[in-house]
Design a protein around this motif. Structure first.
Motif, mmCIF file in Angstrom:
data_model
loop_
_atom_site.group_PDB
_atom_site.id
_atom_site.type_symbol
_atom_site.label_atom_id
_atom_site.label_comp_id
_atom_site.label_asym_id
_atom_site.label_seq_id
_atom_site.Cartn_x
_atom_site.Cartn_y
_atom_site.Cartn_z
ATOM 1 N N THR A 96 54.637 1.575 12.164
ATOM 2 C CA THR A 96 54.011 2.031 10.926
ATOM 3 C C THR A 96 52.528 1.689 10.852
ATOM 4 O OG1 THR A 96 54.789 -0.037 9.987
ATOM 5 C CG2 THR A 96 56.076 1.927 9.515
ATOM 6 N N GLN B 47 48.606 1.577 10.836
ATOM 7 C CA GLN B 47 47.608 2.606 10.555
ATOM 8 C C GLN B 47 46.325 2.279 11.302
ATOM 9 O OE1 GLN B 47 48.397 5.301 8.229
ATOM 10 N NE2 GLN B 47 50.345 4.402 8.841
ATOM 11 N N ARG C 127 42.193 -3.472 5.963
ATOM 12 C CA ARG C 127 43.117 -2.493 5.422
ATOM 13 C C ARG C 127 44.526 -3.077 5.341
ATOM 14 N NH1 ARG C 127 43.415 3.414 8.108
ATOM 15 N NH2 ARG C 127 44.613 4.289 6.419
ATOM 16 N N PRO C 128 45.218 -2.874 4.210
ATOM 17 C CA PRO C 128 46.592 -3.401 4.137
ATOM 18 C C PRO C 128 47.528 -2.641 5.077
ATOM 19 C CG PRO C 128 45.996 -2.286 2.092
ATOM 20 C CD PRO C 128 44.791 -2.256 2.962
ATOM 21 N N ILE D 202 51.782 -2.093 6.253
ATOM 22 C CA ILE D 202 53.163 -2.288 5.830
ATOM 23 C C ILE D 202 54.069 -2.176 7.043
ATOM 24 C CG2 ILE D 202 55.058 -1.183 4.600
ATOM 25 C CD1 ILE D 202 53.001 -0.577 2.413
ATOM 26 N N LEU E 24 47.712 4.746 2.090
ATOM 27 C CA LEU E 24 48.730 4.263 3.010
ATOM 28 C C LEU E 24 50.117 4.318 2.386
ATOM 29 C CD1 LEU E 24 49.401 2.701 5.625
ATOM 30 C CD2 LEU E 24 48.969 0.631 4.329
ATOM 31 N N VAL E 25 50.189 3.865 1.148
ATOM 32 C CA VAL E 25 51.487 3.834 0.494
ATOM 33 C C VAL E 25 52.021 5.252 0.311
ATOM 34 C CG1 VAL E 25 52.703 3.180 -1.595
ATOM 35 C CG2 VAL E 25 50.950 1.687 -0.668
ATOM 36 N N LYS F 262 51.468 7.715 2.147
ATOM 37 C CA LYS F 262 51.900 8.217 3.441
ATOM 38 C C LYS F 262 53.276 7.669 3.802
ATOM 39 C CE LYS F 262 50.307 8.291 8.242
ATOM 40 N NZ LYS F 262 50.712 9.623 8.626
ATOM 41 N N LEU F 263 53.486 6.393 3.461
ATOM 42 C CA LEU F 263 54.720 5.762 3.905
ATOM 43 C C LEU F 263 55.857 5.874 2.892
ATOM 44 C CD1 LEU F 263 53.306 2.548 5.534
ATOM 45 C CD2 LEU F 263 54.262 4.535 6.649
#
Lengths: 556, 233
Positions: A146, A148, A160-161, A163, B210-211, B213-214
């Motif tokens: 996952t 990025q 950048r965070p 996950i 990002l969130v 996207k995921l």
């Protein structure tokens, strides 16, 4: 693809090494330009002609060893460099440079030519972001799926965070392998498992007790070693990190890998006395490292925590104590400096010599004990002989080096073939074995321990008789090293696990612009599916143990 | 040589007397434990059950066999000959987290490994204790600036004892473990209960790129770790 290939003729070789002009002629119009790296010439080619060029170089010019694929990003382009060598003569080197554009970084894969390119290109994609067309398995290899962004690319934002999920693994071949009579089972081995020697994760698919498919999932110890090196100055800040690549401890051998590359890059001489000390220290490390391999291997395959493991640990303690006397640390030595070593042998010297000699005197007895306990043990033989077979041609395809290659009958040892340090002056042999199996790999390691002892003994004699006024441990090195911009080098040493290579590109500052580590364990681990698919699960564990991987070096 | 034992053994009560005297006191008081002191002459002891349990816990701990990075080598040496952690009642490594009381975190934790480590920790039966071994587990150590490195195990699981060093010598780890045992026996280190995974925290995320996207890929039941590198110490 056939593994049989015609014997390369010698027409691309002159007395000084590779005949680069003849090779340019061979490649013809594929060559867009030539670059001169310190170790070899580089040929610049188009990104869609990679396979053609590499096939020609492999089959006609005899470059059968792809050491490493270095990927990097420049201001105006991406670049993959294929560092090629020959197993017969590793001083014959050649780089194939493949530039790709910024907006479309796609390059043809080299996987059909060299199997080992599979993992190296996955890593290049993962960390730098170059895509390889036709790659059989274009996934991330070190970072989580996952993730990025590509952390070693120029515009990566580290704040950048991110996950990371922890999903259940599905059986990847359940659909096409499912029949009513036979069913397959998916088995996770690791990342926390006693037999994986660290945080390795094996995704295994079993049919009964047989391994149908195994996929090593690495990256659980990817601690950004290349980034760390790129942030450090040549002179002092990089040297502590090599200790932590192969912490078995292969410390001094790893440091030597970096020192050799950086010294050749910046043109630094090393006094001969320091070379002897380096050789001595590196061989002590090799013994220590092989003892760990031996102890944990036996722990894996016949569960002996009491005798063999403890004996191996006892011998490691002795070596570590010697290394501590020499360097001041048990594991993380930070003892080599560019242009020499940090300090001379400990005073009183006689005591150090005597202690080392005592250890060497006891070693034959200890080795005999290991032979009695291990190699002549019937259970051990049943578990290891003819299991985990790795044919030499396959090993070469995967870029296997070190004891793994030598146990497959490949006579390849950089200490002899690409001489450095004090090795050429000493009398020792390269241990090889034609067994190709787990047993042979252990035998090779045990023979190497004996050879290392032989080297250490000679080093001690040399050091003892070295004239006192001539003990130069360090040459003159500028306080701040700034190698010339756009110089590139790839240099390798023979670490305990095999060829440990460092690629450095300088950009005129006191820090490297690109620092790439060619880890022997990474390539060696890639052979695991080849050795264990179709075998029993127990033999998979034995094969993994015999590879002697250190995850810190696999993941870097 | 005859088959009969010598007169000094059969005809004398000396050996038994000596042993008994040695146990009861005298020159060699190896056998006089603190427990025996507490017992005194009476076979009874009055204590709180909690205290007794703490003492039991601290006196016999099972370690989890858990190797991550460089420090795990020194951890192996701590278990093995010469250093022999077992002398202090805590040197039996268990391969399964279900059987272990204490987990030593010997190495660098990276983003991919942190959820796995958390899972292993969750699988351990309570009460459980954590020893941080080495700089990496404490703060990320020499790799703290890495894009992929968690800045200390404490970001993921609660920690009882930190043993600094890179890596700590086996002696240092022994000291750390013994200190932990002491603390447990004194009742100073209490078991912590942690919620398994911070799914709620994840649900509260701001809706950034990002969130988005995921979000579609993540199942509510999934185990998720979120790393906010900018906020990390």
């Amino acid at each position: 693809m056939s593994l049989e290939r015609p014997r390369p003729d010698q027409s691309y070789v002159t007395d000084d090494g590779v005949d680069y002009d003849a090779i340019e002629e061979l490649l013809g119009e594929h060559v867009l330009g030539r670059e001169t790296h310190i170790n070899a010439e580089g040929f610049v080619i188009r990104p869609d002609e990679v396979q053609e060029v590499l096939f020609a170089l492999r089959d006609q010019a005899g470059f059968d060893h792809l050491s490493v694929v270095t990927a990097q990003e420049y201001g105006d382009r991406y670049e993959s460099i294929y560092h090629l060598k020959k197993y017969d003569d590793p001083t014959q080197e050649l780089s194939v440079v493949v530039p790709t554009s910024k907006d479309n970084p796609v390059s043809q894969t080299a996987e059909p030519v060299y199997r080992t390119a599979d993992w190296h290109e996955r890593e290049a994609y993962d960390l730098v972001g170059i895509e390889y067309e036709g790659h059989p398995d274009p996934r991330r290899i070190l970072l989580p799926e996952t993730w990025q962004g590509h952390p070693l690319s120029l515009d990566y934002d580290q704040d950048r965070p991110q996950i990371v999920t922890l999903t259940e693994h599905a059986n990847p071949i359940a659909d096409d392998h499912y029949e009513s009579e036979s069913d397959t089972m998916f088995l996770n081995i690791g990342p926390h498992h006693p037999a994986t020697h660290g945080v390795l994760h094996l995704k295994a698919v079993l049919d009964g007790e047989q391994v149908v498919d195994v996929d090593p999932d690495i990256g659980y110890l990817h601690r950004c070693e290349e980034q760390m090196a790129q942030q450090g100055t040549y002179r002092h800040q990089i040297m502590p990190y090599p200790d932590r690549w192969d912490y078995a401890p292969g410390g001094l051998m790893n440091e030597w890998g970096y020192a050799r590359a950086a010294e050749d890059l910046a043109d630094i001489e090393v006094p001969e006395y320091a070379q002897v000390i380096r050789t001595l220290g590196a061989e002590l490390c090799r013994i220590c490292s092989h003892m760990l391999a031996l102890g944990t291997f036996c722990l894996d395959i016949y569960g002996d925590f009491t005798a063999i493991f403890m004996y191996a640990m006892r011998d490691r303690e002795k070596v570590q104590s010697l290394l501590e006397d020499l360097t001041g640390s048990r594991m993380m030595f930070n003892y080599l400096r560019l242009g020499g070593v940090a300090w001379d042998l400990p005073e009183p010297r006689e005591e150090f010599f005597e202690k080392t000699r005592d250890f060497l005197d006891d070693l034959p007895e200890a080795t005999q004990e290991y032979h009695d306990l291990i190699t002549s043990n019937e259970i051990f033989q049943i578990r290891t002989i003819d299991t985990g077979v790795l044919e030499p041609e396959v090993a070469k395809q995967y870029g296997a080096t070190g004891p793994v290659a030598r146990a497959s009958g490949i006579d390849y040892d950089l200490r002899r073939d690409d001489p450095y340090g004090y090795y050429p002056e000493l009398d020792w042999d390269v241990a090889t074995d034609d067994g190709c199996d787990n047993y042979a790999r252990l035998l090779v390691r045990m023979q190497e321990v004996e050879q290392s002892a032989k080297i250490i003994e000679q080093c001690i004699d040399v050091l003892e008789s070295w004239p006192e006024e001539d003990r130069e441990i360090q040459s003159n090195v500028p306080r701040t090293l700034r190698p010339e911009a756009d110089t590139e080098i790839y240099r390798a040493v023979e670490a305990a696990k095999g060829e440990l290579g460092i690629y450095i590109r300088a950009d005129g500052t006191d820090k490297p612009a690109r620092f790439k580590i060619r880890s022997p364990c990474f390539s060696n681990l890639h052979t695991l599916p080849e050795m264990s698919e179709g075998e029993y699960i127990a033999d998979l564990i034995a094969s993994l143990g015999s590879l002697d991987i250190i995850l810190g070096e696999v993941d870097r | 040589m005859s088959d009969t034992p010598p007169e000094t053994i059969t005809g004398s009560t000396d050996p038994m007397t000596e042993t008994r005297e040695a146990r009861m006191g005298g020159v060699d008081n190896r056998f006089n434990s603190r427990l025996r002191e507490a017992f005194g002459s009476s076979p009874f002891i009055l204590t709180k059950f909690d205290q007794f349990m703490n003492w039991c816990r601290g006196s016999s701990m099972f370690m989890l066999q858990f190797g991550i990075a460089c420090c795990s080598l020194e951890m192996m040496h701590t278990y093995a000959v010469k250093h022999d952690l077992d002398r202090f009642g805590s040197g039996v490594p268990r391969a399964s987290p279900r059987q272990a009381d204490t987990i030593i975190i010997p190495g660098t934790i990276v983003s991919k490994f942190a959820p796995r480590m958390k899972r292993v920790y969750d699988q351990m039966a309570e009460p459980k204790f954590v020893v941080n071994m080495g700089s990496c587990a404490i703060s990320g150590g020499p790799f703290q600036e890495g894009y992929n490195v968690i800045k200390g195990a404490e970001e993921v699981i609660p920690v009882d004892i930190h043993v600094p060093g890179c890596p700590p010598r086996p002696e240092a780890l022994v000291y750390g473990v013994v200190k932990l045992q002491e603390r447990i026996a004194e009742g100073e280190s209490s078991p912590v209960t942690v919620k398994p995974y911070e799914l709620e925290q994840f649900n509260d995320l701001e809706q950034d790129e990002l969130v988005n996207k995921l979000a579609s890929q993540i199942n509510e039941d999934d185990l998720v770790m979120r790393y906010n590198w900018a906020d990390s110490p």
